[in-house]
Design an enzyme around this catalytic site. Structure first.
Site, short mmCIF file in Angstrom:
data_model
loop_
_atom_site.label_atom_id
_atom_site.label_comp_id
_atom_site.label_asym_id
_atom_site.label_seq_id
_atom_site.Cartn_x
_atom_site.Cartn_y
_atom_site.Cartn_z
N GLY A 121 -23.50 -23.15 21.04
CA GLY A 121 -24.48 -24.10 20.53
C GLY A 121 -24.91 -23.76 19.12
N GLY B 250 -31.54 -20.77 21.13
CA GLY B 250 -31.98 -19.91 22.21
C GLY B 250 -30.86 -19.23 22.98
CB THR C 101 -30.14 -14.25 21.15
OG1 THR C 101 -29.15 -14.57 20.18
CG2 THR C 101 -30.29 -12.76 21.25
CD GLU D 266 -41.60 -40.72 -1.75
OE1 GLU D 266 -41.21 -41.07 -0.62
OE2 GLU D 266 -40.91 -39.99 -2.49
#
Ligand code: ADP
Ligand code: MG
Ligand code: ZN
Length: 623
Positions: free
Chosen positions: A209, A214, A216, A432
């Protein structure tokens, strides 16, 4: 983890010392037997006397002409003499008149054996060994080893943890991955049960992944759930400066694991050693291949029923050597994907347990605004929010802290002290609002949730946030086109209002181009090319680099079409803004004043509802 390994019996230092001692011995006692005897100093007078007495045999002068060495004496009992050279112009004549004297070109050996040994042997060898020793110690230090000369053994930081303290409760979302790993947990609880039936569990599972999802953490949680030790090592630690060290580390790792079974061995970033081996490139990465081969051997070699489970993690599964994925090795592949809306909310809640929160925190809203964020990023958002609360002297994290840190983590830090000129600020406001208005005026664009002209350290001077109501996995052609239109909206507003353009649109342009190109080359959304993939994604987890796979002619045609697509959308945006100048002005002026507009404020401004202080003579109506 205590190191139980004996140092190798004959280290390099040991051998070096032996060689050194032998040389010293030869130099001190054997070689002097062959070297010439001591030199006797005499006066020039004495030299001339010996010459006249026909006792001199060989004469040599040093290059500077300041010293004369000569041999003299009876046959068989000759000795070496030295004398200072007198400025004697007749010397050559004198010597020539003595036929028994021969001229030597080589300076006769004159230094004492001790100085000789020191200069010729001890000094250079000392330097070589000294430098080598320092170099090696230095390298060892960097590798984290404690013994400078221990080449043979693995001094890898093989992290052995008796208890990881992590459980599945600490891993939010990722339910499928957890389910797949539960079987491994059960197996580690009671390997015997499986062995009795004759069931063989896979030796290894590969967690696959994108970074920060996550992997580890999951591996640690498996060890935590099963109450077994956890050995972890990172793939990059295997690849060492010295050929053979990586393989030794693998051996060492598996040996330690076998002693502690049942346990988990976790190899992080396995792609660094597990890359596809390339066929016969001379000088290719031998070290990596050796390491990989050793890993394969070890995996085949040990008995799975002992209860050693090997987990590995990678974010580039497609680059792994097929041998690693063969049955009996990492044949189980567990996807660990980016979290969805519910997953993101759960991850936020897990990490929020560690901070003090105000009541009524709306995690769903935060989760909605963070589509595409990884678990690591979400954890970071919570932490940033807590930091902000501390900075502002509050005792608990508020909703606004979380909202702010979403932007911090996703769009870069707010730069409060960046100074924009009044004109620049106005241009940015219109830019913007141009984005926001084009979005609002198209029915299939995601709603605007926030517009701000507070600069970010990422370099963006303003920022328009759009949030989809739910995670969109499929986008239609029309939705993509309106995305491009929204991206061009900023520049379009500048053109419509100021009649000139600025550099502020570079990022918009880049994104619009990317989208348009992907529509044509990857999504099969152009009439001319249809469903032909002209580009392939080479690595879906790491940024998704693409590589072009078409003829140069086609590439040119693609470029032309990209330009067309973007231009058409840009024209559409200009058109939309021109027809809604009143709204554009109203919202832009408001933004200019307030610097930030929320989604609701934006909508009511559009509807022409009077804002406190807003100039409202017109009732611009969105389509
Ligand atoms: P990976 O190994 O996939 O790159 P990590 O396991 O190192 O990612 O995750 C880094 C950090 O992100 C973790 O320590 C944890 O704090 C957080 N994290 C990532 N995914 C999750 C998750 N599903 N649940 C809770 N925390 C997570
Ligand atoms: Mg990791
Ligand atoms: Zn822009």
């Amino acid at each position: 983890m205590a190191d139980k390994h004996q140092p190798p019996k004959r280290s390099l230092l040991y051998n070096a010392i032996i060689v050194f001692l032998v040389m010293m011995f030869l130099n001190a006692f054997i070689f002097p037997l062959f070297t010439r005897p001591q030199v006797t100093e005499v006066t020039y007078d004495a030299f001339l006397e010996m010459l006249d007495a026909n006792q001199v045999h060989e004469v040599a002068m040093d290059s500077a002409g300041s010293t004369i060495l000569f041999t003299a004496g009876e046959e068989g009992a000759q000795r070496i003499y030295r004398t200072g050279a007198w400025p004697d112009d007749d010397l050559t004549q004198r010597l020539l008149s003595h036929p028994e004297v021969s001229f030597e070109t080589e300076i006769i050996e004159e230094t004492s054996p001790l100085v000789n040994i020191l200069l010729g042997w001890v000094l250079p060898y000392g330097l070589i060994f000294g430098a080598g020793y320092l170099l090696m110690r230095n390298m060892q230090k960097r590798l984290g080893g404690e013994n400078a000369m221990n080449f043979g053994k693995a001094n890898a930081k093989i992290v052995g943890e008796e208890k990881t303290g992590v459980t599945f409760n600490d891993v939010a979302g990722e339910d499928e991955a957890k389910e797949a790993l539960t079987e491994i947990v059960n197996f580690l609880h009671d390997p015997q049960k499986y062995a009795e039936i004759g069931a063989k569990l896979p030796k290894g599972a590969l967690l696959v992944g994108p970074p920060g999802t996550g992997k580890t953490l999951l591996a640690k949680a498996v060890a935590g759930e099963a109450h077994v030790p956890f050995f972890s090592i990172s793939g990059s630690e295997f690849v060492q400066m010295f050929v053979g060290m990586g393989a030794a580390k693998v051996r060492d790792l598996f040996k330690q694991a076998a002693e502690k079974a049942p346990c988990i061995v976790f190899i992080d970033e396995i792609d660094t050693i597990g890359k596809k081996r390339d066929g016969g490139v001379i000088g290719g990465n031998d070290e990596r291949e050796q390491t990989l081969n050793q890993l394969l051997t070890e995996m085949d070699g040990f008995d799975a029923n002992k209860g050693v489970v090997i987990l590995a993690a990678t974010n580039r599964p497609d680059s792994l050597d097929p041998a690693l994925l063969r049955p009996g090795r990492f044949d189980r592949r567990i996807p660990v994907e980016l979290p969805d809306l519910a997953g993101r909310e759960a991850i936020l809640r897990v990490h929020a347990r560690q901070v003090k929160l105000e009541r009524h925190i709306d995690f769903t809203a935060i989760a909605r605004a963070t589509s595409g964020a990884s678990g690591a990023e979400l954890a970071n958002i919570i932490n940033e929010a807590a930091l902000r609360a501390v900075r502002e002297g509050r005792a608990a994290v508020a909703q606004s802290d979380l909202e702010e840190s979403v932007e911090t983590v996703i769009a870069g830090y707010q730069r409060k002290n960046a100074v924009l000129s009044e004109h620049e600020k106005r241009v940015v406001s219109y830019h913007e609002v141009g984005h926001a208005l084009v979005a609002a005026l198209q029915s299939n664009a995601a709603p605007v949730t926030k517009i701000t002209i507070v600069p970010r350290t990422s370099g963006a001077l303003g920022y328009t946030m759009q949030v989809d109501q739910d995670d969109k996995k499929l986008l239609t052609r029309e939705e993509l086109l309106s995305k491009i239109a929204v991206l061009t909206g900023g520049r379009a507003a500048e053109e419509v209002v100021f009649g000139s353009v600025t550099t502020g649109a570079s990022n918009d342009i880049e994104q619009a181009t990317k989208l348009a190109r992907a529509m044509i080359t990857r999504y099969g959304m152009s009439d001319e090319f249809g469903m032909v993939a002209m580009e392939t994604v080479s690595n879906q987890y790491l940024g998704g680099d693409t590589s072009l796979a078409c003829s140069p002619d086609t590439a040119t045609a693609i470029d032309r079409q990209v330009v067309e697509v973007v231009r058409a959308q840009h024209d559409k945006a200009v058109e939309l803004l021109k027809n809604n100048m009143a709204s554009l002005n109203r919202v832009a002026e408001y933004l200019y004043r307030e610097e930030t507009i929320t989604g609701e404020q934006f909508m009511s401004l559009l509807r022409g509802l009077p804002e406190p202080g807003a100039t409202s003579q017109d009732a611009g109506d969105p389509a």
